[in-house]
Design a protein around this motif. Sequence first.
Motif, PDB file in Angstrom:
ATOM      1  N   LEU A   1       0.796  -1.226   0.000  1.00 34.62           N
ATOM      2  CA  LEU A   1       0.000   0.000   0.000  1.00 34.62           C
ATOM      3  C   LEU A   1       0.830   1.278   0.000  1.00 34.62           C
ATOM      4  O   LEU A   1       1.842   1.374   0.695  1.00 34.62           O
ATOM      5  CB  LEU A   1      -0.937  -0.005   1.221  1.00 34.62           C
ATOM      6  CG  LEU A   1      -2.037   1.043   1.244  1.00 34.62           C
ATOM      7  CD1 LEU A   1      -2.979   0.852   0.065  1.00 34.62           C
ATOM      8  CD2 LEU A   1      -2.819   0.958   2.538  1.00 34.62           C
ATOM      9  N   THR A   2       0.378   2.231  -0.800  1.00 37.15           N
ATOM     10  CA  THR A   2       0.958   3.572  -0.830  1.00 37.15           C
ATOM     11  C   THR A   2      -0.136   4.543  -0.403  1.00 37.15           C
ATOM     12  O   THR A   2      -1.271   4.446  -0.874  1.00 37.15           O
ATOM     13  CB  THR A   2       1.423   3.927  -2.264  1.00 37.15           C
ATOM     14  OG1 THR A   2       2.301   2.906  -2.715  1.00 37.15           O
ATOM     15  CG2 THR A   2       2.142   5.257  -2.292  1.00 37.15           C
TER      16      THR A   2
ATOM     17  N   GLY B   1       1.698   9.583  -1.312  1.00 36.84           N
ATOM     18  CA  GLY B   1       2.801   8.843  -1.913  1.00 36.84           C
ATOM     19  C   GLY B   1       3.716   8.153  -0.914  1.00 36.84           C
ATOM     20  O   GLY B   1       4.735   7.591  -1.287  1.00 36.84           O
TER      21      GLY B   1
ATOM     22  N   ALA C   1       4.972   5.232   1.552  1.00 33.98           N
ATOM     23  CA  ALA C   1       4.841   3.773   1.565  1.00 33.98           C
ATOM     24  C   ALA C   1       4.293   3.320   2.919  1.00 33.98           C
ATOM     25  O   ALA C   1       4.838   3.655   3.962  1.00 33.98           O
ATOM     26  CB  ALA C   1       6.183   3.127   1.290  1.00 33.98           C
TER      27      ALA C   1
ATOM     28  N   THR D   1      -2.356  -0.596  -8.994  1.00 35.22           N
ATOM     29  CA  THR D   1      -1.620   0.053 -10.082  1.00 35.22           C
ATOM     30  C   THR D   1      -0.961  -0.935 -11.041  1.00 35.22           C
ATOM     31  O   THR D   1      -0.654  -0.573 -12.160  1.00 35.22           O
ATOM     32  CB  THR D   1      -0.549   1.015  -9.525  1.00 35.22           C
ATOM     33  OG1 THR D   1       0.259   0.298  -8.601  1.00 35.22           O
ATOM     34  CG2 THR D   1      -1.195   2.188  -8.824  1.00 35.22           C
TER      35      THR D   1
ATOM     36  N   PRO E   1       1.005  -3.778  -6.068  1.00 32.26           N
ATOM     37  CA  PRO E   1       1.076  -2.437  -5.492  1.00 32.26           C
ATOM     38  C   PRO E   1      -0.264  -1.719  -5.652  1.00 32.26           C
ATOM     39  O   PRO E   1      -0.856  -1.743  -6.725  1.00 32.26           O
ATOM     40  CB  PRO E   1       2.171  -1.749  -6.310  1.00 32.26           C
ATOM     41  CG  PRO E   1       2.235  -2.503  -7.587  1.00 32.26           C
ATOM     42  CD  PRO E   1       1.783  -3.893  -7.296  1.00 32.26           C
ATOM     43  N   CYS E   2      -0.749  -1.125  -4.579  1.00 32.18           N
ATOM     44  CA  CYS E   2      -2.016  -0.399  -4.607  1.00 32.18           C
ATOM     45  C   CYS E   2      -1.802   0.958  -3.961  1.00 32.18           C
ATOM     46  O   CYS E   2      -0.912   1.125  -3.128  1.00 32.18           O
ATOM     47  CB  CYS E   2      -3.095  -1.147  -3.835  1.00 32.18           C
ATOM     48  SG  CYS E   2      -3.554  -2.711  -4.601  1.00 32.18           S
ATOM     49  N   LYS E   3      -2.643   1.938  -4.347  1.00 32.02           N
ATOM     50  CA  LYS E   3      -2.535   3.213  -3.664  1.00 32.02           C
ATOM     51  C   LYS E   3      -3.895   3.774  -3.317  1.00 32.02           C
ATOM     52  O   LYS E   3      -4.890   3.449  -3.953  1.00 32.02           O
ATOM     53  CB  LYS E   3      -1.690   4.211  -4.439  1.00 32.02           C
ATOM     54  CG  LYS E   3      -1.995   4.459  -5.877  1.00 32.02           C
ATOM     55  CD  LYS E   3      -1.037   5.527  -6.411  1.00 32.02           C
ATOM     56  CE  LYS E   3      -0.893   5.463  -7.899  1.00 32.02           C
ATOM     57  NZ  LYS E   3      -0.108   6.531  -8.456  1.00 32.02           N
TER      58      LYS E   3
END
Length: 158
Positions: free
Chosen positions: A16-17, A21, A23, A46, A54-56
């Motif tokens: 997760l981000t 932005g 981490a 993403t 990876p997800c944000k």
Amino acid sequence: MKMLMNEKIRAAEVELTGLNGEALGIMPTAEALAMAKKLKVDLVCTSLMSSPPPCKLIGAGDAKKEKQQAKAAERPMKVKEIRLTPHIEEHDYETKQRQAEKILKAGDAVLFVIRIKGKEGLAAKELLERLVKDLAHAGRRAAGIQLSGKQAQVQLNP
């Protein structure tokens, strides 16, 4: 590329981000979804190429913008040509300007071409400079105004 959002993410855990932005590390997907709901934002995957994916966290308006940018990055930019004359009337000028604005907003480049006869070179150059200035909010020029023999041209990129 299709973007997965919120409940559509099936992985057991995600990398997760945060919103700014930063981490936040690897955590279970359920926990990441709960965090997104609490902050009233979307959880967007993403890339599906790595494990864990990876997800944000992205604000609601930003998710749409991100999707549009991903779509725009996918397709190659086209160069659309708009032809003008050095002695263009105001109404026609405004029409060409609106047309160019629409093309630039769609993510394509615009090439303005003016055919020159006799001593119209200066008028053509002034017209192109005016167009570049009036469309500065929608795009910027790729290179300077080119005057060559029988035509003057300038390209604007979005």
